[in-house]
Design a protein around this motif. Structure first.
Motif, mmCIF file in Angstrom:
data_model
loop_
_atom_site.group_PDB
_atom_site.id
_atom_site.type_symbol
_atom_site.label_atom_id
_atom_site.label_comp_id
_atom_site.label_asym_id
_atom_site.label_seq_id
_atom_site.Cartn_x
_atom_site.Cartn_y
_atom_site.Cartn_z
ATOM 1 N N ARG A 78 0.691 -1.201 -0.005
ATOM 2 C CA ARG A 78 0.098 -0.062 -0.087
ATOM 3 C C ARG A 78 1.116 1.328 0.148
ATOM 4 N N VAL A 79 1.871 1.238 0.776
ATOM 5 C CA VAL A 79 2.705 2.443 0.858
ATOM 6 C C VAL A 79 3.449 2.581 -0.603
ATOM 7 N N ALA A 80 3.916 1.589 -1.232
ATOM 8 C CA ALA A 80 4.964 1.568 -2.074
ATOM 9 C C ALA A 80 3.783 2.150 -3.375
ATOM 10 N N ALA A 81 2.655 1.711 -3.384
ATOM 11 C CA ALA A 81 1.786 1.813 -4.341
ATOM 12 C C ALA A 81 1.110 3.665 -4.228
ATOM 13 N N ARG A 82 1.174 3.998 -2.897
ATOM 14 C CA ARG A 82 0.712 5.167 -2.897
ATOM 15 C C ARG A 82 1.705 6.254 -3.133
ATOM 16 N N LEU A 83 3.045 5.662 -3.069
ATOM 17 C CA LEU A 83 4.207 6.890 -3.250
ATOM 18 C C LEU A 83 4.542 6.442 -4.731
ATOM 19 N N GLY A 84 3.910 5.637 -5.525
ATOM 20 C CA GLY A 84 4.222 5.712 -7.133
ATOM 21 C C GLY A 84 5.559 4.567 -7.377
ATOM 22 N N LEU A 85 5.786 3.695 -6.389
ATOM 23 C CA LEU A 85 7.085 2.806 -6.491
ATOM 24 C C LEU A 85 6.650 1.491 -7.062
ATOM 25 N N THR A 86 7.229 1.118 -7.857
ATOM 26 C CA THR A 86 6.889 -0.367 -8.325
ATOM 27 C C THR A 86 7.481 -1.387 -7.534
ATOM 28 N N ALA A 87 6.960 -2.655 -7.783
ATOM 29 C CA ALA A 87 7.495 -3.792 -7.093
ATOM 30 C C ALA A 87 8.707 -4.051 -6.997
ATOM 31 N N ASP A 88 9.641 -3.880 -8.021
ATOM 32 C CA ASP A 88 10.825 -4.019 -8.152
ATOM 33 C C ASP A 88 11.892 -2.833 -7.956
ATOM 34 N N ASP A 89 11.246 -1.827 -7.342
ATOM 35 C CA ASP A 89 12.069 -0.557 -7.055
ATOM 36 C C ASP A 89 12.818 -1.107 -5.708
ATOM 37 N N PRO A 90 13.920 -0.708 -5.608
ATOM 38 C CA PRO A 90 14.840 -1.026 -4.502
ATOM 39 C C PRO A 90 14.425 -0.528 -3.110
ATOM 40 N N LYS A 91 13.402 0.408 -3.035
ATOM 41 C CA LYS A 91 12.967 1.158 -1.946
ATOM 42 C C LYS A 91 11.882 0.342 -1.497
ATOM 43 N N THR A 92 11.121 -0.455 -2.450
ATOM 44 C CA THR A 92 10.094 -1.045 -2.296
ATOM 45 C C THR A 92 10.572 -2.397 -1.590
ATOM 46 N N ARG A 93 11.520 -2.974 -2.021
ATOM 47 C CA ARG A 93 12.290 -4.291 -1.588
ATOM 48 C C ARG A 93 12.563 -4.065 -0.351
ATOM 49 N N THR A 94 13.452 -3.059 -0.101
ATOM 50 C CA THR A 94 13.848 -2.739 1.204
ATOM 51 C C THR A 94 12.740 -2.407 2.315
ATOM 52 N N HIS A 97 9.799 -3.940 2.022
ATOM 53 C CA HIS A 97 9.352 -5.292 2.231
ATOM 54 C C HIS A 97 9.971 -6.141 3.297
ATOM 55 N N GLN A 98 11.518 -6.108 3.069
ATOM 56 C CA GLN A 98 12.181 -6.821 3.833
ATOM 57 C C GLN A 98 12.346 -6.299 5.368
ATOM 58 N N ALA A 99 12.105 -5.189 5.523
ATOM 59 C CA ALA A 99 12.007 -4.739 6.681
ATOM 60 C C ALA A 99 10.837 -4.820 7.402
ATOM 61 N N MET A 100 9.774 -5.033 6.791
ATOM 62 C CA MET A 100 8.232 -5.431 7.265
ATOM 63 C C MET A 100 8.333 -7.050 7.439
#
Length: 173
Positions: A35-51, A53-56
């Motif tokens: 939800r956060v990644a989508a709201r901020l316009g990040l794709t699933a393969d964006d390094p920030k999205t992956r980070t 997910h790893q933290a969650m």
């Protein structure tokens, strides 16, 4: 535990319980990151999205390890309450989430988060717009930006500081 502290604990639990079924599961943490990644316009393969997910995933794994008293793979409010407020648990399992959350909102990696990114991140997590705006005002510099480390400290306080003076109380009115 005072009624105010119990209400804040329940509010934190309900934010983590993305599907609203009264039990925390791994899927809740994955859904929150998505939800956060989508709201901020990040794709699933964006390094920030992956980070994020790893933290969650680490947040969930630590919570499950320390709070799932009956071993059923879920965490109830009572189980959550039994471990909430533990600084060592936060530092071991939640601090990475705090840094990752702030990191996804720091779009240009300059160590500060703009107002809209701050609000979008908190709204995506489930916080009401008014509460998010009030917290932003309490943390913002004169130019409207929020220093990343100030927000990380604020997230830590949200999970650990029951004091009535915590700016995070603004999130819940």
């Amino acid at each position: 535990m005072t009624d105010a502290i119990a209400q804040r604990l329940r509010a934190r639990f309900e934010l983590l319980d993305v599907d609203g079924d009264g039990r925390l599961r791994h899927d809740d943490f994955t859904a929150a990151a998505d939800r956060v990644a989508a709201r901020l316009g990040l794709t699933a393969d964006d390094p920030k999205t992956r980070t994020l997910h790893q933290a969650m995933n680490r947040f969930w794994a630590g919570l499950r390890e320390h709070a799932d008293a009956d071993g059923d793979g879920t965490v109830t409010l009572a189980e959550y309450a039994a471990v909430a407020g533990d600084p060592a648990g936060f530092d071991a399992h939640v601090a990475d989430y705090a840094r990752a959350m702030v990191g996804v909102c720091d779009r240009d990696n300059d160590g500060v988060i703009g107002r809209q990114e701050f609000l979008d991140g908190l709204n995506a997590l489930g916080f009401a717009p008014d509460g998010a705006a009030l917290l932003h005002e309490s943390l913002a510099e004169p130019d409207g930006s929020v220093p990343a480390e100030a927000w990380v400290r604020s997230i830590r306080a949200y999970y650990l500081d029951p004091a009535d003076a915590s700016p995070n109380l603004l999130l819940h009115g």
